[in-house]
Design an enzyme around this catalytic site. Structure first.
Site, PDB file in Angstrom:
ATOM      1  N   ASN A  86       6.717   6.821   5.119  1.00 34.47           N
ATOM      2  CA  ASN A  86       5.708   6.210   5.835  1.00 34.47           C
ATOM      3  C   ASN A  86       5.244   7.014   7.061  1.00 34.47           C
ATOM      4  O   ASN A  86       4.153   6.926   7.350  1.00 34.47           O
ATOM      5  CB  ASN A  86       6.478   4.841   6.692  1.00 34.47           C
ATOM      6  CG  ASN A  86       6.781   3.780   5.775  1.00 34.47           C
ATOM      7  OD1 ASN A  86       6.057   3.640   4.830  1.00 34.47           O
ATOM      8  ND2 ASN A  86       7.495   2.998   6.352  1.00 34.47           N
TER       9      ASN A  86
ATOM     10  N   ARG B 139      -4.582  -1.365  -7.271  1.00 36.47           N
ATOM     11  CA  ARG B 139      -3.487  -0.432  -7.457  1.00 36.47           C
ATOM     12  C   ARG B 139      -2.921  -0.961  -8.899  1.00 36.47           C
ATOM     13  O   ARG B 139      -2.246  -1.883  -9.234  1.00 36.47           O
ATOM     14  CB  ARG B 139      -2.390  -0.473  -6.455  1.00 36.47           C
ATOM     15  CG  ARG B 139      -3.044  -0.069  -5.339  1.00 36.47           C
ATOM     16  CD  ARG B 139      -1.928   0.359  -4.103  1.00 36.47           C
ATOM     17  NE  ARG B 139      -2.374   0.314  -2.720  1.00 36.47           N
ATOM     18  CZ  ARG B 139      -2.695   1.525  -2.099  1.00 36.47           C
ATOM     19  NH1 ARG B 139      -3.038   2.657  -3.092  1.00 36.47           N
ATOM     20  NH2 ARG B 139      -3.363   1.358  -1.036  1.00 36.47           N
TER      21      ARG B 139
ATOM     22  N   ARG C 105      -6.466   3.981  -1.545  1.00 36.77           N
ATOM     23  CA  ARG C 105      -5.902   5.278  -0.940  1.00 36.77           C
ATOM     24  C   ARG C 105      -4.694   5.640  -1.638  1.00 36.77           C
ATOM     25  O   ARG C 105      -3.772   5.002  -2.043  1.00 36.77           O
ATOM     26  CB  ARG C 105      -5.717   5.197   0.396  1.00 36.77           C
ATOM     27  CG  ARG C 105      -5.099   6.457   1.322  1.00 36.77           C
ATOM     28  CD  ARG C 105      -4.851   6.195   2.698  1.00 36.77           C
ATOM     29  NE  ARG C 105      -6.162   6.151   3.529  1.00 36.77           N
ATOM     30  CZ  ARG C 105      -6.289   5.352   4.430  1.00 36.77           C
ATOM     31  NH1 ARG C 105      -5.254   4.554   4.812  1.00 36.77           N
ATOM     32  NH2 ARG C 105      -7.454   5.355   5.257  1.00 36.77           N
TER      33      ARG C 105
ATOM     34  N   HIS D  40     -10.608  -5.402  -2.461  1.00 36.35           N
ATOM     35  CA  HIS D  40      -9.399  -5.410  -2.275  1.00 36.35           C
ATOM     36  C   HIS D  40      -8.598  -6.866  -2.724  1.00 36.35           C
ATOM     37  O   HIS D  40      -7.509  -7.116  -2.599  1.00 36.35           O
ATOM     38  CB  HIS D  40      -8.888  -5.156  -0.969  1.00 36.35           C
ATOM     39  CG  HIS D  40      -7.558  -5.207  -0.504  1.00 36.35           C
ATOM     40  ND1 HIS D  40      -6.840  -6.083   0.292  1.00 36.35           N
ATOM     41  CD2 HIS D  40      -6.635  -4.049  -0.719  1.00 36.35           C
ATOM     42  CE1 HIS D  40      -5.495  -5.775   0.631  1.00 36.35           C
ATOM     43  NE2 HIS D  40      -5.472  -4.403  -0.121  1.00 36.35           N
TER      44      HIS D  40
ATOM     45  N   TYR E  73       7.821  -6.263  -3.966  1.00 38.70           N
ATOM     46  CA  TYR E  73       6.868  -6.858  -2.767  1.00 38.70           C
ATOM     47  C   TYR E  73       7.185  -8.457  -3.074  1.00 38.70           C
ATOM     48  O   TYR E  73       7.006  -9.067  -4.128  1.00 38.70           O
ATOM     49  CB  TYR E  73       5.486  -6.370  -2.989  1.00 38.70           C
ATOM     50  CG  TYR E  73       5.183  -5.050  -2.775  1.00 38.70           C
ATOM     51  CD1 TYR E  73       5.798  -4.101  -2.435  1.00 38.70           C
ATOM     52  CD2 TYR E  73       3.748  -4.466  -2.658  1.00 38.70           C
ATOM     53  CE1 TYR E  73       5.865  -2.845  -2.254  1.00 38.70           C
ATOM     54  CE2 TYR E  73       3.530  -3.295  -2.597  1.00 38.70           C
ATOM     55  CZ  TYR E  73       4.458  -2.324  -2.339  1.00 38.70           C
ATOM     56  OH  TYR E  73       4.064  -1.041  -1.752  1.00 38.70           O
TER      57      TYR E  73
ATOM     58  N   ARG F  39       4.618  -8.212   9.486  1.00 38.80           N
ATOM     59  CA  ARG F  39       5.591  -7.262   9.212  1.00 38.80           C
ATOM     60  C   ARG F  39       5.460  -5.871   9.776  1.00 38.80           C
ATOM     61  O   ARG F  39       6.407  -5.155  10.320  1.00 38.80           O
ATOM     62  CB  ARG F  39       5.560  -6.844   7.708  1.00 38.80           C
ATOM     63  CG  ARG F  39       6.830  -5.982   7.210  1.00 38.80           C
ATOM     64  CD  ARG F  39       6.404  -5.499   5.840  1.00 38.80           C
ATOM     65  NE  ARG F  39       5.553  -4.595   5.563  1.00 38.80           N
ATOM     66  CZ  ARG F  39       4.508  -4.363   5.041  1.00 38.80           C
ATOM     67  NH1 ARG F  39       4.212  -5.438   4.026  1.00 38.80           N
ATOM     68  NH2 ARG F  39       3.683  -3.219   4.994  1.00 38.80           N
TER      69      ARG F  39
ATOM     70  N   HIS G 194       5.051  -9.232   1.838  1.00 41.43           N
ATOM     71  CA  HIS G 194       3.526  -8.581   1.583  1.00 41.43           C
ATOM     72  C   HIS G 194       2.714  -9.712   1.656  1.00 41.43           C
ATOM     73  O   HIS G 194       1.588  -9.417   1.697  1.00 41.43           O
ATOM     74  CB  HIS G 194       3.437  -7.853   0.156  1.00 41.43           C
ATOM     75  CG  HIS G 194       2.204  -6.942   0.010  1.00 41.43           C
ATOM     76  ND1 HIS G 194       1.081  -7.538  -1.032  1.00 41.43           N
ATOM     77  CD2 HIS G 194       1.851  -6.138   0.295  1.00 41.43           C
ATOM     78  CE1 HIS G 194       0.320  -6.734  -1.003  1.00 41.43           C
ATOM     79  NE2 HIS G 194       0.580  -5.592  -0.149  1.00 41.43           N
TER      80      HIS G 194
END
Length: 690
Positions: free
Chosen positions: A51, A379, A409, A439, A472, A568, A596
Site C-alpha cells: 500500500n 482488472r 492502473r 470502471h 474481496y 474502509r 470492497h
C-alpha cells in the site's frame, strides 16, 4: 437543537492523503492484533508495505508536482502541498518505526516461540552455511552482475521498486582505496529459502542474506578484505503520461508510457539504517534525491514479497481456508437463464462461489439461443476463466462485445495481453473511451426466446476477476428484470460507439447522472427529516473524498438525518463535529477479507431503497469514470444484503471508529457478545443456503 442553524465557518475536511495514512495504520493494527494468526500478521505487514509503495508512486508523486504551483493555484487546491508532504513524512516515519518494531520485536519472537527462525548471514553455522553457499552458487550467482561505480561517470539508473545492495569494497589497512558497487536482486529471484530442519527447529533465510553471506564469491576478482553491503529500494513516480486520444496508436502509447513509468522521478528512498553516514551521503548526492524523500527502514525492503512467506509451522498459524458456499436455488446442471425467469439471485463474494459467474458466461457461450454478449472488464485474473468463456462464445458464433479498460492502473500490461488474445479469437474488443475510465462491472446477454429478444444481466460491485473474488467482499446480482436490462441495452449501445449517455430510468450512471442522482436521494432524506419524520442513510464505500457529497452529508446531519457510514479507506468527512456532523457515525472494517462492496441505503420515509454500485464517493467516480449504480429490486436479495450490512454495523471486533481524533479505536457497542461481521456473514449464509 436548532437544526436550521446557519453554517458560517468553513466545513471540516480531512486531507485525503492524511486520511489514507490513517487507513494504512488500521492495516498495521492487524499486525499487532494477537488474535490474528501469526503468518496472517506477516501478510498484513506485506499489505501495509505494498500500500505504501503505491501511495508514494501515485499520491506523493502528484503532491510533489502540485508543490511547484504558485500561491494562487494553491488557494484553488484548498491546501498547501508542501505542508501536506511534510505531514506525510512525519506520519510515515512513525509508521515505519512501528512497522520495524512489530517485525523485529514481536513477529520474529513469536516465530521463535513456534520454533521458526529467520536467520541472517551472521547466524549460520558451518553446516547451514555450506548449504546456503551451494544454493547460492547453483541458483543465484549466475543471475548477479554487479555494477562498479565510476565516480567520473553518471550514477547507474535505479529501477522502480527493485531491491539493490549498495556495496563498499575496502581494505583494513587503508580507507583511501575504497570502491563502490551496486547489485540488483533479480525480480524473479525467490525471496525465501527454507533451510534443513534441525531437532524440530525450522529455519528460513532471505535472498539478500544469502547474497550477503556469499559476497566474497561475487567480488573475488578484487583484492579487498572488507565488503559492506546495505539494502536500498527506490520508489518512482508511477503516473502515466498518455495522449488522451484513443486511436490505433493508443496501445503502443500505453506500452511506451509503461516503460517510462520505470524511470519516473524518485519519490522515496528506503535505506537500511545500519548504513554508515558517509555511504548514505554519497548515495544521496549521486541520486540527487531530496531530504523529504528519505525514509529510514530496516535491513529488509520490498515487504510486499512477504505475502508469500512460507508457513513451515502448524496450520493454526494461518486462517483456515474458507470453503465457498452454494447459492440456494442455483445448480451447476440447471439453466441459470431459466432460474432468472422467476427471480433475481445474489452471490456474496468471497463467501459464496465465483463459479456462478463463470457458469453464467459458460452457459451463454454454448446456449444456441444466445446471440450476443456485452461485458465491461477492468482488472483480469492471470489465467482468466472469464476471458476463456468469452473466447469460446465467439468461437460458437456469438457476437461478443468486450470493453477492456486499458487504463486500469498497474493492470495495463495484463489487460493489453488479454485484449490481443481475445481479438485473435474473434471477440470484438473495445479499448475504452477517450476521456473516461470505464470502471463499471456489468454484463448483458441477449437470448432469442419464441422469436423475441430476452435479456439477462449480471451487475456487480467488484471486477470480473476470479482471483480477487476469493479475497474481496463484493455483491454480484443476476437479473432479468426489464427495468435493469432496458437501461443496460441503452448503455452498452453507447459504450460500443465509444460515447456516454445519460437519462437512465433506473441505473445511476457516471459521468452524466450520478452526482445529481446522489444529491437528489440525500435531499429526499433531508426533506423527510424536516417534515418531522425519521430519516436515515446507510452508505458503505471504499473511499469518501468528494467535497460536494461530504457537504451534502453535513447538510443532512444538520437537518436531523441519521447517517451511518462504513468506509474502509479514505474518509475526508469528519464525524461528530458540532453544527456539521453530530448525526454522522463512521466505522472502518479491516479483517481477513478486503471489504470492497459499495452499498447505498435510504430510509425513504419507511419505503427503504437500496442501490449497489461500482463507484466510490470520490470526484473521479462522478466525473472521470463510467460507473454504474443499480437498484436492488428483488425483496429477498435486498433483505440478504441488509442483514449483512447490519452485521457490519454491529461489528465490535474488527470495526474501528473513524473520528476527528483519527486514533483508530476499535468500535464498542452495547452488544453483549462479540460480533465479527465477516464470521457472522459466513455463518449466516451457510445456514440460509445449505
Amino acid at each position: 437543537m436548532n437544526t436550521n442553524k446557519p453554517i458560517k465557518k468553513k466545513a471540516p475536511f480531512l486531507n485525503r492523503e492524511i486520511s489514507w495514512l490513517y487507513f494504512n495504520e488500521r492495516v498495521l493494527q492487524e499486525v499487532a492484533d494477537e488474535t490474528v494468526p501469526l503468518i496472517e500478521r506477516i501478510k498484513f505487514l506485506s499489505i501495509f508495505s505494498s500500500n505504501m509503495e503505491e501511495f508514494y508512486r501515485v499520491r506523493v508523486a502528484t503532491l510533489t508536482r502540485l508543490a511547484n504551483l504558485n500561491d494562487k493555484a494553491k488557494e484553488l487546491l484548498g491546501f498547501n502541498p508542501k505542508k501536506i508532504l511534510n505531514e506525510i513524512k512525519n506520519i510515515v516515519v512513525k509508521q515505519e518505526r512501528k512497522f520495524e518494531q512489530l517485525f523485529k520485536a514481536t513477529l520474529i519472537n513469536e516465530l521463535a516461540q513456534n520454533r521458526i527462525f529467520i536467520l541472517n548471514e551472521s547466524q549460520l553455522n558451518v553446516a547451514r552455511g555450506q548449504f546456503v553457499r551451494e544454493h547460492f552458487r547453483d541458483k543465484i550467482l549466475s543471475n548477479l552482475v554487479p555494477i562498479m561505480i565510476n565516480p567520473d561517470k553518471p550514477f547507474p539508473e535505479l529501477k522502480d521498486r527493485r531491491l539493490y545492495f549498495f556495496v563498499r569494497l575496502s581494505r583494513k589497512s587503508s580507507s583511501k582505496s575504497e570502491k563502490y558497487a551496486l547489485i540488483e536482486l533479480p525480480a524473479n529471484l525467490p525471496r525465501f529459502l527454507v533451510l534443513p530442519e534441525t531437532n524440530g527447529l525450522k529455519f528460513i533465510i532471505l535472498a539478500e542474506d544469502i547474497i550477503k553471506y556469499c559476497l566474497d564469491d561475487i567480488f573475488y576478482v578484487f583484492n579487498y578484505d572488507v565488503i559492506d553491503a546495505y539494502s536500498i529500494q527506490l520508489t518512482r513516480d508511477a503516473e502515466l503520461d498518455i495522449d488522451k486520444n484513443v486511436s490505433d496508436k493508443f496501445i503502443e502509447e500505453l506500452r511506451a508510457s509503461l516503460d517510462k513509468r520505470k524511470k519516473g522521478k524518485p519519490m522515496r528512498l528506503l535505506y537500511d539504517t545500519e548504513m554508515p553516514f558517509e555511504m548514505l551521503s554519497y548515495l544521496i548526492s549521486k541520486l540527487k534525491i531530496e531530504a523529504e524523500s528519505l525514509i529510514p527502514g530496516n535491513r529488509y525492503h520490498r515487504f510486499g514479497d512477504f505475502i508469500a512467506f512460507p508457513n513451515v509451522g502448524s496450520k493454526e498459524l494461518e486462517y483456515a481456508p474458507t470453503i465457498p458456499l452454494k447459492v440456494a436455488g442455483l445448480h451447476r446442471t440447471e439453466s441459470i437463464f431459466n432460474k432468472l425467469q422467476e427471480r433475481d439471485y445474489l452471490v456474496n463474494l468471497p463467501y459464496q462461489s465465483y463459479d456462478y459467474i463463470i457458469l453464467f458466461l459458460r452457459e451463454a457461450a454454448i446456449d444456441p439461443k444466445v446471440t450476443e454478449i456485452n461485458i465491461t472488464l477492468y482488472r483480469l485474473a492471470e489465467n482468466s476463466k472469464v476471458v476463456n468463456a468469452l473466447i469460446n462464445a465467439a468461437k460458437n458464433g456469438k457476437v461478443v462485445n468486450c470493453l477492456v479498460e486499458l487504463k486500469a492502473r498497474f493492470d495495463e500490461q495484463a489487460n493489453i495481453f488479454w485484449s490481443k488474445k481475445m481479438e485473435e479469437e474473434g471477440v470484438q474488443v473495445n479499448y475504452g473511451l477517450t476521456n473516461y475510465k470505464v470502471h463499471s462491472k456489468i454484463c448483458l446477454v441477449k437470448r432469442m426466446e419464441k422469436g423475441r429478444a430476452k435479456y439477462y444481466a449480471n451487475l456487480a460491485t467488484g471486477n470480473f476477476n476470479e482471483r480477487t473474488a476469493k479475497l474481496y467482499c463484493d455483491h454480484s446480482i443476476f437479473t432479468a428484470k426489464k427495468e435493469i436490462t432496458d437501461d443496460l441495452q441503452k448503455l452498452f449501445k453507447a459504450l460500443n460507439k465509444k460515447t456516454v449517455v445519460g437519462g437512465f430510468k433506473h441505473l445511476i450512471v457516471s459521468p452524466l447522472d450520478s452526482r445529481s442522482k446522489f444529491y437528489s436521494l440525500i435531499d429526499r432524506e433531508i426533506k423527510i427529516a424536516k417534515s418531522g419524520k425519521p430519516a436515515y442513510m446507510i452508505l458503505k464505500v471504499n473511499s469518501l473524498a468528494d467535497e460536494g457529497i461530504v457537504q451534502k452529508l453535513y447538510d443532512a446531519s444538520n437537518a436531523g438525518v441519521k447517517v451511518k457510514l462504513i468506509v474502509r479507506g479514505i474518509c475526508t468527512l469528519v464525524p461528530g463535529v458540532r453544527d456539521y456532523s453530530t448525526n454522522i457515525t463512521v466505522i472502518s472494517i479491516i479483517d481477513k477479507f478486503l471489504e470492497h462492496a459499495r452499498v447505498f441505503i435510504y430510509g425513504n420515509g419507511g419505503k427503504e431503497e437500496m442501490y449497489l454500485s461500482s463507484a466510490d464517493l470520490m470526484s473521479r467516480n462522478f466525473e472521470h469514470r463510467v460507473e454504474v449504480g443499480f437498484p436492488v429490486l428483488d425483496k429477498e436479495v435486498r433483505q440478504e444484503i441488509r442483514d449483512i450490512i447490519e452485521f457490519q454495523l454491529q461489528d465490535n471486533v474488527k470495526a474501528r471508529d473513524v473520528t476527528r481524533m483519527n486514533n483508530n479505536k476499535y468500535h464498542k457497542n452495547n452488544m453483549k457478545s462479540k460480533i465479527r461481521a465477516q464470521v457472522q456473514t459466513y455463518n449466516y449464509l451457510k445456514n440460509k443456503h445449505q
